[in-house]
Write an enzyme that holds these catalytic residues in place. Structure first.
Site, PDB file in Angstrom:
ATOM      1  N   TYR A  80       0.796  -1.228   0.000  1.00 45.20           N
ATOM      2  CA  TYR A  80       0.000   0.000   0.000  1.00 45.20           C
ATOM      3  C   TYR A  80       0.832   1.284   0.000  1.00 45.20           C
ATOM      4  O   TYR A  80       0.355   2.324   0.438  1.00 45.20           O
ATOM      5  CB  TYR A  80      -0.941   0.000   1.205  1.00 45.20           C
ATOM      6  CG  TYR A  80      -1.811  -1.223   1.272  1.00 45.20           C
ATOM      7  CD1 TYR A  80      -2.572  -1.624   0.172  1.00 45.20           C
ATOM      8  CD2 TYR A  80      -1.861  -2.000   2.420  1.00 45.20           C
ATOM      9  CE1 TYR A  80      -3.359  -2.754   0.225  1.00 45.20           C
ATOM     10  CE2 TYR A  80      -2.656  -3.129   2.484  1.00 45.20           C
ATOM     11  CZ  TYR A  80      -3.399  -3.509   1.381  1.00 45.20           C
ATOM     12  OH  TYR A  80      -4.179  -4.636   1.441  1.00 45.20           O
TER      13      TYR A  80
ATOM     14  N   SER B 268      -3.334  -7.404   8.223  1.00 41.53           N
ATOM     15  CA  SER B 268      -3.996  -7.704   6.963  1.00 41.53           C
ATOM     16  C   SER B 268      -2.993  -8.290   5.960  1.00 41.53           C
ATOM     17  O   SER B 268      -2.374  -9.306   6.243  1.00 41.53           O
ATOM     18  CB  SER B 268      -4.690  -6.445   6.437  1.00 41.53           C
ATOM     19  OG  SER B 268      -5.630  -6.755   5.445  1.00 41.53           O
ATOM     20  N   TYR B 269      -2.824  -7.678   4.789  1.00 39.68           N
ATOM     21  CA  TYR B 269      -1.817  -8.180   3.858  1.00 39.68           C
ATOM     22  C   TYR B 269      -0.459  -8.200   4.542  1.00 39.68           C
ATOM     23  O   TYR B 269       0.322  -9.145   4.371  1.00 39.68           O
ATOM     24  CB  TYR B 269      -1.770  -7.297   2.609  1.00 39.68           C
ATOM     25  CG  TYR B 269      -1.049  -7.920   1.433  1.00 39.68           C
ATOM     26  CD1 TYR B 269      -1.767  -8.423   0.354  1.00 39.68           C
ATOM     27  CD2 TYR B 269       0.343  -8.003   1.391  1.00 39.68           C
ATOM     28  CE1 TYR B 269      -1.115  -9.001  -0.741  1.00 39.68           C
ATOM     29  CE2 TYR B 269       0.994  -8.573   0.319  1.00 39.68           C
ATOM     30  CZ  TYR B 269       0.271  -9.074  -0.747  1.00 39.68           C
ATOM     31  OH  TYR B 269       0.929  -9.657  -1.827  1.00 39.68           O
TER      32      TYR B 269
ATOM     33  N   TRP C  70     -10.799  -4.880  -3.400  1.00 36.17           N
ATOM     34  CA  TRP C  70      -9.339  -4.861  -3.244  1.00 36.17           C
ATOM     35  C   TRP C  70      -8.665  -4.868  -4.617  1.00 36.17           C
ATOM     36  O   TRP C  70      -7.697  -4.134  -4.841  1.00 36.17           O
ATOM     37  CB  TRP C  70      -8.879  -6.060  -2.421  1.00 36.17           C
ATOM     38  CG  TRP C  70      -7.445  -5.963  -1.974  1.00 36.17           C
ATOM     39  CD1 TRP C  70      -6.963  -5.338  -0.868  1.00 36.17           C
ATOM     40  CD2 TRP C  70      -6.299  -6.522  -2.647  1.00 36.17           C
ATOM     41  NE1 TRP C  70      -5.591  -5.463  -0.803  1.00 36.17           N
ATOM     42  CE2 TRP C  70      -5.160  -6.183  -1.873  1.00 36.17           C
ATOM     43  CE3 TRP C  70      -6.130  -7.267  -3.810  1.00 36.17           C
ATOM     44  CZ2 TRP C  70      -3.874  -6.575  -2.240  1.00 36.17           C
ATOM     45  CZ3 TRP C  70      -4.846  -7.650  -4.177  1.00 36.17           C
ATOM     46  CH2 TRP C  70      -3.740  -7.308  -3.393  1.00 36.17           C
TER      47      TRP C  70
ATOM     48  N   ASP D 282     -13.368 -10.195  12.238  1.00 34.13           N
ATOM     49  CA  ASP D 282     -12.379  -9.996  11.190  1.00 34.13           C
ATOM     50  C   ASP D 282     -12.444 -11.125  10.177  1.00 34.13           C
ATOM     51  O   ASP D 282     -12.610 -12.295  10.539  1.00 34.13           O
ATOM     52  CB  ASP D 282     -10.974  -9.917  11.782  1.00 34.13           C
ATOM     53  CG  ASP D 282      -9.994  -9.325  10.796  1.00 34.13           C
ATOM     54  OD1 ASP D 282      -9.713  -8.125  10.895  1.00 34.13           O
ATOM     55  OD2 ASP D 282      -9.538 -10.071   9.897  1.00 34.13           O
TER      56      ASP D 282
ATOM     57  N   HIS E 152     -12.576  -5.805  10.572  1.00 37.19           N
ATOM     58  CA  HIS E 152     -11.310  -5.448   9.928  1.00 37.19           C
ATOM     59  C   HIS E 152     -11.100  -3.944   9.926  1.00 37.19           C
ATOM     60  O   HIS E 152      -9.975  -3.462   9.910  1.00 37.19           O
ATOM     61  CB  HIS E 152     -11.288  -5.985   8.495  1.00 37.19           C
ATOM     62  CG  HIS E 152      -9.923  -6.203   7.938  1.00 37.19           C
ATOM     63  ND1 HIS E 152      -9.051  -7.133   8.448  1.00 37.19           N
ATOM     64  CD2 HIS E 152      -9.263  -5.612   6.910  1.00 37.19           C
ATOM     65  CE1 HIS E 152      -7.925  -7.110   7.760  1.00 37.19           C
ATOM     66  NE2 HIS E 152      -8.021  -6.197   6.820  1.00 37.19           N
TER      67      HIS E 152
END
Length: 619
Positions: free
Chosen positions: A49, A118-119, A167, A265, A300
């Site tokens: 990101y 997350s990622y 996404w 989540d 999330h």
């Protein structure tokens, strides 16, 4: 604001073993009056990101104050890094190559810890299941990955539409310069023609309106992205996703890990499975005894429209720093003496446990009942521990994919606890509820449902929700599970349904910790859609990725609950007389503080003196 001198070296070139170079930014503090840099532990964050953007939203002050160097790296194919983005497919090797480079730097003392959500959590989990010299520990927050069923792309049988489609579109919009000119122009045209606020992720009604006129192959923006089509091509092929899968490798883990997640989540199951499996099968005693688990009442992302829980905000940056201090500095912290820390919803406080699943849970079956009219909130569906009678009539409803049940909360990327009342008037929703409880009932652990169902269609879906109904009528989702008819025998070898044939579906409802308070009701809701959380089933055995409204079939659905076909839900109930160790909020956030779900909306300011790589020398 960091008051002491902090320096940043931007876009350091980190070579990968295949010759691709990834870019990384280094932040570290230098003591006043000194010219060189002491060797120190490194905290690594790997992100898709844009590392410069993430650094302003990732509060790494506790690491800098603790004497660590902090490195943010753009993963392959993003921002300043080379290569092509193939989500999660290269992260294990690239992470290991990055750490090999870090421990060779004079400003690193040979110890690296990793952190991020997350990622950024998924890349850590992939790294943790392989031997990597110098990687001492990880603070793994809600790890993405396990894409074949772990909710980044597919949530068990379903395409996790509300997660993977936005996404994909967000990443495409943020990486336009990576595409050929013609493709980039087509993406821009899609964004403008549909008035999309990209690169912000779409959700709710806006996503629904975008998706409905298209089949999945022709979804605006996503249709131009190669990995989107690769995901659709491999609905039934786990081998394609193997490079992004960590579940089969937990026995190889050698080091202590923190697993940090939320009950709502989308990656909760990844955290729970990692904790359980590594604790039991880790390759070393340090790994088996060194796993820790913290779960809060979070989705999330934070959202003021969700049900709010008191004393639930945790400063995850402080927690991560304390974890690094334990394993990289040898500084103990009493909270890490507890293997498991859970937020118990309904009771609305934190509890320490010795293990997960929690010892002492009594698995209790609640059966569905009705006189054949459980449709909607005014129906006659009930829920109890009484076994159904032999001749109890089935319930029926019509499912029209052109009029799907609207997603309200859940466990998608924008999921959370939301009042379900707006849906409960619908006749294509079956509702079964207990009488008002005469005492508290605590459900902590994995919930399972058994559904005896038949359809007139050659394929269809089933969604089961567990709901906490308040005395004033508010009804909040606790868990959701689902099953797709074509995969009833095998996810990898789908077969069409035989219309009218009764099938027993065993449905994973995920895990939770919730006290259904005295006077509340325990409710189960059954439907055939949850849109746009999951992709729509056209009720036809066909290529789901090319289905449009022209393919939709209205299905006649039947749910059985007689003695021979007792549809039910199995709840892990913690007895009221079982001892409980309540604790204060772990790492409480200050007023206006954050937990991981708020990081995208929180920016902090810092000053750093720019320097070149040639200036990075030790005394």
């Amino acid at each position: 604001m960091i008051e002491n001198e902090m320096l940043v070296c931007r876009n350091m070139s980190v070579p990968m073993s295949d010759g691709v170079a990834l870019a990384a930014d280094l932040y570290l503090e230098r003591k006043p009056g000194t010219k060189g840099f002491e060797a120190r532990p490194v905290v690594l964050v790997r992100t898709p990101y844009n590392k410069a953007y993430v650094s302003t939203r990732f509060d790494f002050r506790p690491f800098i104050d603790g004497g660590y160097a902090v490195v943010f790296q753009d993963v392959r194919g993003t921002s300043a890094s080379g290569g092509t983005l193939e989500p999660m497919m290269n992260e294990s090797r690239d992470g290991a190559d990055t750490i090999a480079w870090l421990i060779a730097q004079p400003w690193c003392n040979g110890q690296v810890g990793t952190t991020g959500p997350s990622y950024m959590g998924g890349v850590q989990l992939q790294l943790a299941v392989r031997p990597v010299p110098g990687h001492e520990t990880a603070f793994i927050q809600v790890p993405a990955g396990n894409m074949f069923g772990g909710s980044m792309v597919y949530d068990n049988d379903m395409l996790a539409l509300e997660t993977c489609a936005p996404w994909t579109m967000m990443m495409a919009a943020s990486l336009l310069d990576r595409f050929p000119a013609e493709t980039a122009a087509a993406i821009r045209n899609d964004i403008e023609a549909n008035n999309l606020p990209l690169p912000v992720m779409l959700a709710g009604d806006q996503l629904s309106e975008l998706v409905r006129p298209h089949d999945l192959r022709s979804l605006p923006v996503a249709r131009h992205v190669p990995f989107w089509h690769a995901w659709l091509d491999n609905r039934e092929n786990p081998d394609f996703f193997a490079a992004a899968e960590a579940n089969s490798k937990f026995g190889d883990v050698t080091r202590p890990l923190m697993h940090f997640s939320g009950w709502y989540d989308l990656f909760l199951r990844n955290s729970l499975e990692a904790y359980v499996e590594i604790s039991a099968k880790g390759a070393t005693p340090a790994a088996r005894s060194g796993q820790r688990l913290i779960i809060g009442p979070w989705g999330h992302r934070a959202d003021p429209g969700f049900r709010q829980f008191p004393d639930s905000e945790v400063n995850d940056a402080a927690a991560s720093a304390a974890w690094m201090n334990l394993h990289l500095r040898g500084k103990a912290h009493p909270l890490f003496d507890h293997p498991v820390i859970l937020y118990v919803m309904g009771e609305n406080r934190w509890r320490a446990e010795s293990a997960w699943p929690c010892p002492g849970a009594v698995r209790t079956v609640y059966y569905l009942h009705s006189n054949g009219g459980a449709n909607g909130a005014q129906g006659d569906g009930t829920l109890s521990i009484t076994v159904p009678a032999t001749d109890e009539p089935a319930d029926h409803y019509l499912f029209d994919p052109a009029n799907p049940l609207k997603s309200l909360g859940g466990h998608g990327v924008t999921g959370g606890p939301v009042d379900q009342q707006p849906n409960e008037h619908r006749k294509d929703l079956l509702i079964y509820a207990t009488e008002p409880l005469d005492e508290d009932v605590e459900v902590t652990g994995q919930v399972r449902a058994t559904l005896y169902a038949a359809s007139s269609a050659t394929d269809t879906d089933w969604f089961v929700k567990l709901i906490d109904v308040f005395p004033d009528g508010r009804s909040y989702n606790i868990l959701t599970g689902s099953a797709r008819g074509r995969y009833r025998k095998s996810r990898t070898a789908p077969v069409e349904l035989v219309p009218g044939e009764v099938v027993a579906y065993e449905i994973d409802m995920w895990s939770t910790s919730n006290v259904f308070k005295k006077g509340h009701r325990i409710r189960v809701e059954i439907a055939s859609s949850d849109f746009p959380n999951a992709d729509l089933n056209p009720n036809r055995f066909m290529d789901l990725s090319t289905a449009t409204a022209a393919d939709y079939v209205i299905a006649e659905q039947t749910i059985f609950h007689d003695s021979a076909r007792p549809s039910s839900i199995e709840l892990p109930i913690i007895p009221l007389d079982r001892s409980r160790k309540w604790i204060d909020t772990p790492f409480p956030a200050n007023p206006g503080g954050h937990y991981y779900g708020k990081l995208e909306d929180t920016e902090w300011a810092f000053q750093a003196q720019e320097m070149e790589a040639s200036q990075l020398r030790v005394p």
